[in-house]
Design a protein around this motif. Structure first.
Motif, short mmCIF file in Angstrom:
data_model
loop_
_atom_site.label_atom_id
_atom_site.label_comp_id
_atom_site.label_asym_id
_atom_site.label_seq_id
_atom_site.Cartn_x
_atom_site.Cartn_y
_atom_site.Cartn_z
N THR A 219 -4.98 2.45 -2.12
CA THR A 219 -6.05 3.45 -2.09
C THR A 219 -7.34 2.71 -1.73
OG1 THR A 219 -6.67 3.10 -4.39
CG2 THR A 219 -4.98 4.74 -3.98
N SER A 220 -8.48 3.38 -1.85
CA SER A 220 -9.75 2.70 -1.59
C SER A 220 -10.04 1.67 -2.68
CB SER A 220 -10.88 3.72 -1.49
OG SER A 220 -10.89 4.50 -2.66
N ARG A 221 -9.33 1.77 -3.81
CA ARG A 221 -9.48 0.78 -4.88
C ARG A 221 -8.52 -0.38 -4.55
NH1 ARG A 221 -7.82 4.48 -9.62
NH2 ARG A 221 -8.82 3.08 -11.09
N SER A 222 -9.05 -1.59 -4.59
CA SER A 222 -8.29 -2.70 -4.03
C SER A 222 -7.09 -3.15 -4.88
CB SER A 222 -9.21 -3.90 -3.82
OG SER A 222 -9.67 -4.36 -5.08
N ASN A 223 -6.95 -2.60 -6.07
CA ASN A 223 -5.77 -2.98 -6.86
C ASN A 223 -4.91 -1.78 -7.24
OD1 ASN A 223 -7.63 -1.92 -8.55
ND2 ASN A 223 -7.51 -3.52 -10.11
N VAL A 224 -5.00 -0.73 -6.43
CA VAL A 224 -4.17 0.45 -6.68
C VAL A 224 -3.36 0.78 -5.42
CG1 VAL A 224 -4.14 2.89 -7.32
CG2 VAL A 224 -5.84 1.36 -8.33
N ILE A 225 -2.04 0.70 -5.57
CA ILE A 225 -1.14 1.07 -4.47
C ILE A 225 -0.84 2.55 -4.64
CG2 ILE A 225 1.16 0.72 -3.49
CD1 ILE A 225 1.11 -2.10 -4.75
N GLU A 226 -1.00 3.33 -3.58
CA GLU A 226 -0.67 4.75 -3.74
C GLU A 226 0.70 5.08 -3.16
OE1 GLU A 226 -3.24 7.60 -1.98
OE2 GLU A 226 -2.87 6.90 0.06
N THR A 227 1.15 4.29 -2.23
CA THR A 227 2.51 4.50 -1.72
C THR A 227 3.22 3.17 -1.63
OG1 THR A 227 1.84 6.42 -0.42
CG2 THR A 227 3.89 5.37 0.22
N LEU A 228 4.32 3.06 -2.36
CA LEU A 228 5.16 1.86 -2.27
C LEU A 228 6.49 2.34 -1.70
CD1 LEU A 228 5.62 -0.80 -5.09
CD2 LEU A 228 7.29 -0.35 -3.32
#
Lengths: 137, 203
Positions: free
Chosen positions: B45-54
């Motif tokens: 996502t726009s947050r550098s430590n949040v994956i939104e799709t793995l």
């Protein structure tokens, strides 16, 4: 259909399942729900699969149509940010997939399977929707 | 060359009284062969430590890891490591394989001994009462940057803890981020993503 439901009822009533019956359930799962059966550590997973198939057949009166679109494992799609409606392979339909791709064509990479003519399909669908709207007006 | 990293503190350091942190992780986690991840289709996502799709590559799936007991995955931790020019973190994930036999040795232990993995654990603290991004603290991803690989695999026949099963420690070194989380707009949607990881998209 009736035979299939009867057989599921029969399998569901058994206290223990043989290896061949388990295999039969796995095959039927793919036939009815168009998804691969997932073996887990859960001891009731075969019974759960029977219930899932039975309730699908009771609700829809037929096996799930073979889908032209399938998402990659791990992918969840939503039509809008934070939308309460989200889709994985479990509830994805061709209609939803095309609606999504019309909105987010760049996310083609989320799909493990999609027809080669998907771009044409979503264009045609847009035309059909417009025509339907015009005729309603 | 990219912009200079600012590495600034961006928030007060104070406990959230409405949603206090609790220790531990849930009994069920997910392990993925790192080479099965479709990095091209996976997105932050726009947050550098949040994956939104793995996303996984077509036909690939993740595997469930279930630990029982009051403290599942005991020994799992993240530690700071000082470097010459850049600091980093070491992630350790510990698990017990309460089984032994030819299938387990071939399908699980030999794989763990030589492969690289990504593990997703569900924290007991999920951040569900936050004002925004409710539930984004639930699913923590280990091994995203460097992959987790085995540092210890032991089968002690008389171990009181493992009952003759296998004790496995996986480690990722030099991770640039202190924590990476999987989060897709809500806890429920993220949970659905986790469930879908466990099923190969039948091709």
């Amino acid at each position: 259909m009736k035979e299939l439901k009867e057989r599921l009822k029969e399998l569901g009533g058994k206290t223990s399942l043989s290896l061949s019956e388990k295999q039969e359930i796995e095959e039927k799962y793919e036939l009815v729900l168009d998804m691969k059966f997932r073996k887990t550590s859960c001891s009731d997973c075969y019974k759960d699969a029977i219930i899932e198939m039975y309730s699908y057949l009771s609700t829809h009166g037929k096996c799930r149509d073979k889908r032209n679109y399938k998402l990659k494992s791990g992918v969840v799609i939503q039509m809008g940010f934070g939308s309460p409606d989200f889709y994985t392979n479990k509830n994805l339909t061709d209609e939803i997939a095309e609606k999504y791709l019309r909105k987010f064509p760049d996310n083609e990479c989320f799909f493990a399977i999609l027809p080669t003519d998907w771009k044409e399909r979503i264009k045609n669908e847009s035309k059909r929707t417009k025509q339907k709207k015009q005729s309603e007006d | 060359m990219a912009n200079t990293c600012d590495y600034l503190l961006k928030q007060d350091i104070a406990p959230d009284c409405k949603d206090p942190i609790v220790n531990g992780v849930e009994q069920r986690g997910v392990i993925i062969n790192r080479k099965d991840i479709d990095f091209g289709a996976s997105k932050f996502t726009s947050r550098s430590n949040v994956i939104e799709t793995l996303a996984l590559l077509s036909t690939k799936k993740a595997y469930e890891v279930v630990m029982y007991g009051k403290t599942p995955f005991t020994g799992t931790n993240t530690t700071f490591v000082a470097g010459t020019y850049q600091n980093s973190f070491t992630n350790t994930v510990s698990m017990v394989v309460l089984d032994n036999g030819p299938d387990v040795c071939e399908n699980v232990i030999d794989g763990l001994a030589n492969g690289e993995f990504v593990v997703i654990l569900e924290n007991k603290y999920k951040g569900l009462n936050q004002e925004a991004n409710q539930g984004d603290a639930a699913f923590q991803v280990y091994g995203w940057y460097q992959g987790l690989s085995a540092t210890e695999i032991t089968n002690d026949k008389y171990s009181e803890e493992t009952d003759g099963g296998w004790l496995v420690n996986l480690q990722e070194t030099k991770a640039p981020k202190s924590g990476v989380f999987l989060y897709k707009t809500s806890y429920a949607a993220t949970k659905a993503a986790i469930e879908s990881l466990l099923q190969a998209a039948g091709v």
